[in-house]
Design a protein around this motif. Structure first.
Motif: not given
Length: 138
Positions: A45-50, A81-82, A84-87
């Protein structure tokens, strides 16, 4: 013989404390993984929203929109978003699921540090998703 009994009591005490600490560490490790497992399903979802935020910002730019604040807001959202994903993946790469050469006390300290780190990751993901809910329109 009288000197042996106090020594035996001390040994039994340390062995029983060690087992208790190992059980605590096992429970702590399960809690750390539970925090991870809470947000891991949200990674897609993070990647999709990004991608959606980037797309909307690009559309506004292509339209030569005068709403530069909205464009900046969307770009900032995509960045959050990116990040948070990377974290999550940074945390996962450094997390050691094995005790290795650590003694139980060192494992306890390590797991306490990991709990703090994974909570930060959880918070970043949750915050970014909440920001996306407010910023992106269906």
């Amino acid at each position: 013989m009288n000197r042996f009994i106090p020594f035996l009591i001390i040994v039994i005490f340390f062995v029983s404390c060690g087992s208790s600490l190992e059980e605590e560490n096992s429970e702590m490790r399960a809690k750390v993984i539970a925090v991870h497992d809470e947000v891991m399903p949200m990674m897609g979802k993070l990647k999709s929203l990004e991608k959606r935020a980037i797309s909307e910002a690009s559309e506004l730019e292509a339209e030569n929109s005068s709403d530069s604040l909205k464009i900046q807001e969307l770009k900032a959202l995509a960045y959050d978003l990116e990040q948070a994903y990377e974290a999550m993946f940074v945390w996962m790469r450094q997390y050691d699921n094995e005790n290795g050469e650590r003694n139980p006390e060192e494992v306890k300290v390590y797991l306490e540090e990991q709990m703090e780190k994974v909570k930060v990751v959880n918070e970043k993901i949750t915050t970014a998703l909440n920001k996306a809910d407010k910023t992106l329109k269906d």
